[in-house]
Design an enzyme around this catalytic site. Sequence first.
Site, PDB file in Angstrom:
ATOM      1  N   ARG A 103      24.450  48.076  35.087  1.00 24.27           N
ATOM      2  CA  ARG A 103      24.383  47.130  36.483  1.00 24.27           C
ATOM      3  C   ARG A 103      23.345  46.159  36.358  1.00 24.27           C
ATOM      4  NH1 ARG A 103      25.378  48.907  42.615  1.00 24.27           N
ATOM      5  NH2 ARG A 103      27.435  49.143  41.525  1.00 24.27           N
TER       6      ARG A 103
ATOM      7  N   GLN B 196      35.279  49.130  39.664  1.00 27.11           N
ATOM      8  CA  GLN B 196      35.599  49.301  40.914  1.00 27.11           C
ATOM      9  C   GLN B 196      37.048  48.884  40.889  1.00 27.11           C
ATOM     10  OE1 GLN B 196      33.810  49.891  43.968  1.00 27.11           O
ATOM     11  NE2 GLN B 196      35.722  50.001  44.777  1.00 27.11           N
TER      12      GLN B 196
ATOM     13  N   HIS C 102      33.174  43.289  38.562  1.00 26.49           N
ATOM     14  CA  HIS C 102      32.914  45.074  38.832  1.00 26.49           C
ATOM     15  C   HIS C 102      34.182  45.623  38.272  1.00 26.49           C
ATOM     16  CE1 HIS C 102      31.162  48.227  40.324  1.00 26.49           C
ATOM     17  NE2 HIS C 102      31.133  48.200  41.687  1.00 26.49           N
TER      18      HIS C 102
ATOM     19  N   CYS D 213      34.909  48.107  48.994  1.00 24.53           N
ATOM     20  CA  CYS D 213      34.338  48.833  48.006  1.00 24.53           C
ATOM     21  C   CYS D 213      33.204  49.541  48.293  1.00 24.53           C
ATOM     22  CB  CYS D 213      33.814  47.790  46.797  1.00 24.53           C
ATOM     23  SG  CYS D 213      32.684  46.614  47.495  1.00 24.53           S
TER      24      CYS D 213
ATOM     25  N   ARG E 292      36.328  56.551  42.075  1.00 22.65           N
ATOM     26  CA  ARG E 292      35.510  56.024  41.213  1.00 22.65           C
ATOM     27  C   ARG E 292      35.433  56.943  40.296  1.00 22.65           C
ATOM     28  NH1 ARG E 292      32.172  51.824  42.200  1.00 22.65           N
ATOM     29  NH2 ARG E 292      31.571  51.915  40.230  1.00 22.65           N
TER      30      ARG E 292
ATOM     31  N   ASP F 272      34.864  42.788  51.524  1.00 26.59           N
ATOM     32  CA  ASP F 272      33.422  43.349  50.863  1.00 26.59           C
ATOM     33  C   ASP F 272      32.566  42.409  51.770  1.00 26.59           C
ATOM     34  OD1 ASP F 272      31.398  43.744  48.985  1.00 26.59           O
ATOM     35  OD2 ASP F 272      32.045  42.654  47.374  1.00 26.59           O
TER      36      ASP F 272
HETATM   37  N1   CP Z   1      30.901  50.117  45.168  1.00 25.91           N
HETATM   38  C1   CP Z   1      29.876  50.235  44.571  1.00 25.91           C
HETATM   39  O1   CP Z   1      29.908  49.806  43.335  1.00 25.91           O
HETATM   40  O2   CP Z   1      28.837  50.828  45.315  1.00 25.91           O
HETATM   41  P1   CP Z   1      27.356  51.070  44.886  1.00 25.91           P
HETATM   42  O3   CP Z   1      26.748  49.725  44.972  1.00 25.91           O
HETATM   43  O4   CP Z   1      26.888  52.122  45.791  1.00 25.91           O
HETATM   44  O5   CP Z   1      27.428  51.606  43.183  1.00 25.91           O
HETATM   45  N1  NVA Z   2      29.531  42.323  46.117  1.00 20.30           N
HETATM   46  C1  NVA Z   2      28.858  43.410  46.457  1.00 20.30           C
HETATM   47  C2  NVA Z   2      29.359  44.706  45.776  1.00 20.30           C
HETATM   48  C3  NVA Z   2      28.706  45.936  45.821  1.00 20.30           C
HETATM   49  C4  NVA Z   2      29.209  47.106  45.022  1.00 20.30           C
HETATM   50  C5  NVA Z   2      27.462  43.070  45.695  1.00 20.30           C
HETATM   51  O1  NVA Z   2      27.527  42.593  44.515  1.00 20.30           O
HETATM   52  O2  NVA Z   2      26.489  43.490  46.174  1.00 20.30           O
END
Ligand code: CP
Ligand code: NVA
Length: 309
Positions: free
Chosen positions: A107, A137, A134, A269, A297, A230
């Site tokens: 990430r 997701q 993502h 999400c 997930r 989101d």
């Molecule tokens: N939806 C998602 O990726 O959640 P986290 O940021 O908790 O991993």
């Molecule tokens: N769009 C959000 C998704 C988190 C899972 C972010 O990038 O923070």
Amino acid sequence: MSLKGRDLLTLQEFTTEELWKLLKLAEKMKMEYYAGERIKEVLKGKTLAMIFQKPSTRTRVSFEIAMYQLGGKALYLSWNELQLGRGETISDTAKVLSRYVDGIMARVYRHTDLEEMARAATIPVINGLSDLHHPCQALSDIFTIYEKKGYLKGIKIAFIGDGSNNVCSSLIIASTKFGLHVNVASPKDYMPRQDVLKIAEINSAESGSTVNLYTSPEEAVKDVDFIYTDVWISMGQEEESKKRMKEFTPYQVNKRLLSYSPKAMIMHCLPAHRGLEITDEVIDSERSIVWDQAENRLHVQKAILASLL
Ligand code: CP
Ligand code: NVA
């Protein structure tokens, strides 16, 4: 083509047929899990490095548990606690990890960092969220929709909020692979990115999908099967908070907006900022399927890990 050894950075590197294979495997694994077969040995002796540059609840826990349930092991590595934080290059790190583990899930802030990692690694690199995409997701979301409806082609989904963000980008790519129709309602400065719309056009020519952009959330949600939202401020965009809060306020998914779409199920999400992009009464309503999304997930990532590793 076998999925073994491949990277998963955007979903677009897989054909629809390959993605269906992952969905079907996830379905089977979820069924087996509920039938009591919690631990499988398909990744016995295999290991996954999980590198995080930003916080995570779902991605971190579901990947770690997925590896455990497949008979393997996951290793949590915080970016700043690795030598990466002191300037070791991404490609050197990827080369070294390739000698120890069987896969990397990362990430990151910059998607280009993930691409660099994938170029240098000799093992699969999986995107656990970047500024642009993502994909894990989105594949879980498509799986959740399939689970609820039993089919995918022709399903209508509306994304309300930041159409330019990672989650919406991956949702558009995944939806247009499977023939869903996507409406996106965003303020005009936050419409889906051109690179994503280009991919969507290529996918739609084959799948029959359509993508329609709106500034009015009320118009976008008319007659859809699912409404997705989101956060307005993604990780890394905190300095834009003030401007974003103002621009996105009319895009809240609340009871009033749902009155324009009496049947749609509600998706997010997570993490949710309750009272901003979604209200308590909507996320906690009978129409909300956000907890199923979060659970899936785990099942979908098990299918991804079992296939790539
Ligand atoms: N939806 C998602 O990726 O959640 P986290 O940021 O908790 O991993
Ligand atoms: N769009 C959000 C998704 C988190 C899972 C972010 O990038 O923070």
